[in-house]
Every structure is written in structure tokens, then in C-alpha cells.
Design an enzyme around this catalytic site. Structure first.
Site, PDB file in Angstrom:
ATOM      1  N   LYS A  94       0.830  -1.063   0.072  1.00 51.47           N
ATOM      2  CA  LYS A  94      -0.011   0.047   0.052  1.00 51.47           C
ATOM      3  C   LYS A  94       0.942   1.366   0.050  1.00 51.47           C
ATOM      4  O   LYS A  94       2.072   1.161   0.450  1.00 51.47           O
ATOM      5  CB  LYS A  94      -0.907  -0.021   1.227  1.00 51.47           C
ATOM      6  N   GLY A 194     -20.373   6.829   4.878  1.00 48.92           N
ATOM      7  CA  GLY A 194     -19.322   7.227   3.815  1.00 48.92           C
ATOM      8  C   GLY A 194     -19.954   6.861   2.247  1.00 48.92           C
ATOM      9  O   GLY A 194     -20.109   5.635   1.888  1.00 48.92           O
ATOM     10  N   VAL A 195     -20.606   7.867   1.657  1.00 50.78           N
ATOM     11  CA  VAL A 195     -21.087   7.504   0.552  1.00 50.78           C
ATOM     12  C   VAL A 195     -20.097   7.997  -0.791  1.00 50.78           C
ATOM     13  O   VAL A 195     -20.613   8.923  -1.487  1.00 50.78           O
ATOM     14  CB  VAL A 195     -22.479   8.117   0.051  1.00 50.78           C
ATOM     15  N   GLY A 196     -18.747   7.787  -0.700  1.00 51.86           N
ATOM     16  CA  GLY A 196     -17.767   7.761  -1.624  1.00 51.86           C
ATOM     17  C   GLY A 196     -18.053   6.919  -2.861  1.00 51.86           C
ATOM     18  O   GLY A 196     -19.199   6.333  -3.236  1.00 51.86           O
ATOM     19  N   VAL A 198     -17.109   3.770  -3.672  1.00 50.01           N
ATOM     20  CA  VAL A 198     -17.644   2.302  -3.146  1.00 50.01           C
ATOM     21  C   VAL A 198     -18.935   2.573  -2.486  1.00 50.01           C
ATOM     22  O   VAL A 198     -20.081   1.933  -2.737  1.00 50.01           O
ATOM     23  CB  VAL A 198     -16.794   1.727  -1.879  1.00 50.01           C
TER      24      VAL A 198
HETATM   25  P1  NAD Z   1     -13.770   7.604  -1.203  1.00 56.98           P
HETATM   26  O1  NAD Z   1     -12.737   8.690  -0.904  1.00 56.98           O
HETATM   27  O2  NAD Z   1     -14.321   7.638  -2.686  1.00 56.98           O
HETATM   28  O3  NAD Z   1     -15.147   7.838  -0.249  1.00 56.98           O
HETATM   29  C1  NAD Z   1     -14.794   7.901   1.226  1.00 56.98           C
HETATM   30  C2  NAD Z   1     -16.115   8.613   1.545  1.00 56.98           C
HETATM   31  O4  NAD Z   1     -16.155   8.722   3.143  1.00 56.98           O
HETATM   32  C3  NAD Z   1     -15.987   9.975   1.154  1.00 56.98           C
HETATM   33  O5  NAD Z   1     -17.353  10.487   0.484  1.00 56.98           O
HETATM   34  C4  NAD Z   1     -15.749  10.964   2.398  1.00 56.98           C
HETATM   35  O6  NAD Z   1     -16.294  12.150   2.285  1.00 56.98           O
HETATM   36  C5  NAD Z   1     -16.390   9.924   3.580  1.00 56.98           C
HETATM   37  N1  NAD Z   1     -15.800   9.998   4.786  1.00 56.98           N
HETATM   38  C6  NAD Z   1     -14.376  10.230   5.125  1.00 56.98           C
HETATM   39  N2  NAD Z   1     -14.423  10.623   6.503  1.00 56.98           N
HETATM   40  C7  NAD Z   1     -15.979  10.130   6.793  1.00 56.98           C
HETATM   41  C8  NAD Z   1     -16.495  10.046   8.316  1.00 56.98           C
HETATM   42  N3  NAD Z   1     -15.848   9.971   9.330  1.00 56.98           N
HETATM   43  N4  NAD Z   1     -17.796   9.913   8.062  1.00 56.98           N
HETATM   44  C9  NAD Z   1     -18.589   9.515   7.090  1.00 56.98           C
HETATM   45  N5  NAD Z   1     -18.084   9.814   6.035  1.00 56.98           N
HETATM   46  C10 NAD Z   1     -16.869   9.844   5.704  1.00 56.98           C
HETATM   47  O7  NAD Z   1     -13.053   6.036  -0.876  1.00 56.98           O
HETATM   48  P2  NAD Z   1     -13.698   4.557  -1.525  1.00 56.98           P
HETATM   49  O8  NAD Z   1     -12.849   4.301  -2.686  1.00 56.98           O
HETATM   50  O9  NAD Z   1     -15.202   4.858  -1.560  1.00 56.98           O
HETATM   51  O10 NAD Z   1     -13.270   3.765  -0.240  1.00 56.98           O
HETATM   52  C11 NAD Z   1     -14.180   3.729   0.889  1.00 56.98           C
HETATM   53  C12 NAD Z   1     -13.195   2.569   1.805  1.00 56.98           C
HETATM   54  O11 NAD Z   1     -13.391   1.507   1.269  1.00 56.98           O
HETATM   55  C13 NAD Z   1     -11.935   2.825   2.096  1.00 56.98           C
HETATM   56  O12 NAD Z   1     -11.697   2.546   3.487  1.00 56.98           O
HETATM   57  C14 NAD Z   1     -10.994   2.215   1.353  1.00 56.98           C
HETATM   58  O13 NAD Z   1      -9.901   1.909   1.549  1.00 56.98           O
HETATM   59  C15 NAD Z   1     -12.065   1.025   0.963  1.00 56.98           C
HETATM   60  N6  NAD Z   1     -11.784   0.142   0.034  1.00 56.98           N
HETATM   61  C16 NAD Z   1     -12.055   0.829  -1.319  1.00 56.98           C
HETATM   62  C17 NAD Z   1     -11.860  -0.075  -2.339  1.00 56.98           C
HETATM   63  C18 NAD Z   1     -12.062   0.547  -3.934  1.00 56.98           C
HETATM   64  O14 NAD Z   1     -12.161  -0.084  -4.912  1.00 56.98           O
HETATM   65  N7  NAD Z   1     -12.262   1.859  -3.955  1.00 56.98           N
HETATM   66  C19 NAD Z   1     -11.679  -1.389  -2.320  1.00 56.98           C
HETATM   67  C20 NAD Z   1     -11.238  -1.910  -1.040  1.00 56.98           C
HETATM   68  C21 NAD Z   1     -11.546  -1.307   0.001  1.00 56.98           C
END
Ligand code: NAD
Length: 364
Positions: A94, A194-196, A198
Site C-alpha cells: 500500500k 461514507g457514500v464515496g 464504493v
Molecule cells: P472515497 O474517498 O471515494 O469515499 C470515502 C467517503 O467517505 C468520502 O465520500 C468521504 O467524504 C467519506 N468520509 C470520510 N470520513 C468520513 C467520516 N468520518 N464519516 C462519514 N463519511 C466519511 O473512497 P472509496 O474508494 O469509496 O473507499 C472507501 C473505503 O473502502 C476505504 O476505506 C477504502 O480503503 C476501502 N476500499 C476501497 C476500495 C475501492 O475499490 N475503492 C477497495 C477496497 C477497500
């Protein structure tokens, strides 16, 4: 046997960095800085036992370098388990870039980071994580071929988030089957934290199932999008803890399953995308078990994205990616059965299966 110890926070240990690497089983940690672009990054290679160490790069405004180091050590170690339990021939790695992705990110900084990845000669392969986009992967790709998850227009597998969300969805269905005897989620209440990338894809899948979805996020824009596109009910974070929900889906950052959240949550299932959800794997895993909550190990159910970027390395095949991701359903159920049979937490059960594969590879 290489024993991978239970994780503990480096910030509360008196160990030197090398002792900490040795305790957690890391092979290599690389510190990178560049004055011209302002790049400050750390790349951690946890294990190459099963193959090159693949894991995304996270860009985050860490409050200290120690926070960043702690994060990269924990995340890279989780990638080793994720690849091992998913049957992929990959190691765990990572990277973290210290900075605000909205303000500090430039194409030059991404390209400079790509040059550092290139110096590792394929020992580490990078991909997307929090704070990164497919465009960033394109910039990194200009300096190294050791990157996966590049845009589909360039022959890559694109953003892994939709596949990650699909894997989490499969894991959620396995939890429902185990807890309620049916994978029908209609009418069930879920809190997605967290509605990012994923989380939003997960909400899309859950809304089709007829679930009642509550969401929290620190970004008002993301919340408005979730509400208008998928009818999600948006909440303040602290109000969410008191909601009577069936499922809590952590999809933001790690360590959200902790003393505070466990003292307030009244859900039956915890299953989400975030990496390293348990603040203390052993202790919080045990509290979950004692409370009768079904917990889907994060590194298993969020492995869909890794399956996708791994496929890109060998010639992307979307059908294969979907069928491998769907296996998460059966593996999750196997882990719950092992946990029940042996009286151990689901996290321990998953780790034991991953560790056994690593041990076999060492002696083959
Ligand atoms: P992202 O940055 O697109 O989304 C994260 C979301 O969480 C954002 O909208 C952010 O504003 C929100 N956030 C941050 N802190 C917060 C809090 N305290 N309370 C509520 N919301 C909060 O990231 P992502 O790619 O969607 O990944 C989300 C999680 O999944 C991470 O932990 C990442 O490591 C894990 N993950 C992602 C993938 C992938 O394919 N993207 C794969 C495996 C694991």
C-alpha cells in the site's frame, strides 16, 4: 512460518520503525519526498510471498507523519490477507501520499510518485484508493507500468469501486442468510457510513433491493447526490449511532468499529467496504462475537476491487472478475461456520485461512 502478529497501533508502541516492521512482518518501507512537487509519500511492501505486492495509493491529509505511517503499515498488511483469502497470486502493499487530495494534488505530483513506484521494479504495484481517481492512475502510468486500475479507454479495468461494492453486496447477502436464514434484504434498514466511490455504488445496489437506506458523510455534496439519486435518508453522524438499523456498513475510513460505536450501535450485522474496520482486531472482534453481531471480515468482502485490478495485470476479463467476486458469498458463509465451530471471531477465522495459504506457499 512467518508469524504475522496481531496488529497494534505503532503510535502507542515504543518500537523503532524496523522493529515494528519485523513485528508485523513487513518486508520493506520506502519514504519518498520531492521538494519541487511537494510530494511526501510512504510505500509499504508487507509481503511478496504470493506475488508482487499490490495495493492502492491513498491520499489523505494526515495529522502527522506517524499517523500516515501507522495507516500504511496496517493497510499493506491487510492487503496480504486480502490477496491470500481471495486466492490471488499477489502480495500485500500500500502507499500513502500525505496531503489534501482536493488542494495539493497535481498531475506533476502524481507523475513524480509514479517515478518512485518505478524504482521498486514491480515489487510494488499501485492502484486507486481513497483520494485518488482513474485520471491519477493515468498520470502515474506515464512513469511506470507498475500500476493497475487505469481507465478502460486505455485498455485497463477502470475504477475498481463498482466491483468492490458488488463484493460487499455479496458479503452482505451472506450475512443476511447466516443471520436471518434468507438473503432477502427488502425492508431491512441499513446505515451506510461514507457514500464515496464504493459507498455510492453500494447504495445503488441496495436501493434496487428495496432497503431503507440511511447515509452519513462529511461531504454534503455526496449526501445530496445519494438522496436525490437513490432516495437515501441522510443523517448527522451522531444521530446515526442511535438509529435502530439492522445493518451498519462502514464505507469511509478504518477503525470505525471501536469502543464508542460498539457501545451505541444496536445492529445485527456489520459489513462494509472500509479497510481495517476494527480499531482493535482481537478485542473488538470479541465484543462483536459476544454481542451476537454478525461481522463480515473487511478484507474478504471488499476484495472485489483487488480481483478487478489483478485481472488487469493478466489481461482483463470482466466475466471472470464477476464470477470470482461472487465467490465472496460462499467464502463469507464458510468463515461464519468456522468461527461458530471453533468458537473464534469471524476475523480470526478469516485470518487463519489466509495465513494457512501463506504458510503453504512458503513451503511449496
Ligand atoms: P472515497 O474517498 O471515494 O469515499 C470515502 C467517503 O467517505 C468520502 O465520500 C468521504 O467524504 C467519506 N468520509 C470520510 N470520513 C468520513 C467520516 N468520518 N464519516 C462519514 N463519511 C466519511 O473512497 P472509496 O474508494 O469509496 O473507499 C472507501 C473505503 O473502502 C476505504 O476505506 C477504502 O480503503 C476501502 N476500499 C476501497 C476500495 C475501492 O475499490 N475503492 C477497495 C477496497 C477497500
Amino acid at each position: 512460518m512467518i508469524k504475522i502478529n496481531d496488529v497494534q497501533d505503532i503510535r502507542s508502541s515504543n518500537n523503532s520503525i524496523i522493529s515494528e516492521m519485523s513485528r508485523l512482518g513487513h518486508e520493506q518501507v520506502v519514504f519518498c519526498q520531492d521538494q519541487l512537487t511537494g510530494l511526501n509519500a510512504i510505500i509499504a511492501v508487507h509481503s511478496t510471498t504470493l506475488g508482487p505486492a499490490l495495493g492502492g495509493t491513498r491520499m489523505w491529509n494526515y495529522s502527522s507523519e506517524l499517523d500516515a505511517l501507522n495507516d500504511v503499515l496496517r493497510l499493506s498488511r491487510g492487503m496480504t490477507f486480502k490477496a491470500a483469502i481471495s486466492g490471488l497470486n499477489l502480495g500485500g502493499g500500500k502507499a500513502v501520499i500525505i496531503g489534501d487530495a482536493k488542494k495539493d494534488k497535481t498531475d506533476c505530483l502524481m507523475r513524480r510518485f509514479g517515478e518512485f513506484v518505478e524504482t521498486l521494479n514491480g515489487h510494488y504495484v499501485t492502484a486507486e484508493d481513497v483520494g485518488m481517481t482513474p485520471h491519477d492512475m493515468k498520470m502515474i502510468r506515464q512513469k511506470t507500468c507498475h500500476v493497475s486500475g487505469i481507465p478502460k479507454s486505455m485498455g485497463g479495468s477502470g475504477d475498481p469501486s463498482p466491483v468492490t461494492a458488488y463484493g460487499v453486496f455479496m458479503g452482505l447477502k451472506a450475512c443476511a442468510t447466516y443471520k436471518w436464514g434468507s438473503d432477502d434484504l427488502s425492508g431491512k434498514k441499513i446505515w451506510v457510513e461514507g457514500v464515496g466511490n464504493v459507498g455510492m455504488n453500494l447504495v445503488r445496489l441496495l436501493s434496487k433491493e428495496g432497503m431503507i437506506i440511511y447515509a452519513t458523510d462529511i461531504s454534503e455534496d455526496r449526501l445530496s447526490e445519494a438522496a436525490s439519486n437513490y432516495g437515501v435518508i441522510t443523517l448527522d453522524k451522531y444521530a446515526a449511532y442511535d438509529m435502530d438499523v439492522d445493518i451498519y456498513a462502514p464505507c469511509a475510513l478504518g477503525a470505525s468499529v471501536n469502543d464508542y460505536s460498539l457501545s451505541r450501535l444496536s445492529c445485527s450485522i456489520i459489513a462494509g467496504a472500509a479497510n481495517n474496520q476494527l480499531a482493535d482486531e482481537q478485542r473488538h472482534g470479541q465484543i462483536i462475537l459476544e454481542k451476537g453481531i454478525v461481522y463480515a471480515p473487511d478484507f474478504l468482502i471488499n476484495s472485489g476491487g483487488l480481483v478487478s485490478v489483478c485481472s488487469e495485470l493478466n489481461g482483463y476479463d470482466s466475466n471472470e472478475v464477476i464470477s470470482k467476486t461472487e465467490r465472496i458469498y460462499d467464502t463469507t458463509l464458510d468463515i461464519f461456520r468456522k468461527s461458530e465451530l471453533e468458537g473464534i471471531t469471524s476475523h480470526q477465522a478469516a485470518k487463519q485461512i489466509a495465513q494457512a495459504r501463506l504458510d503453504r506457499a512458503l513451503y511449496e
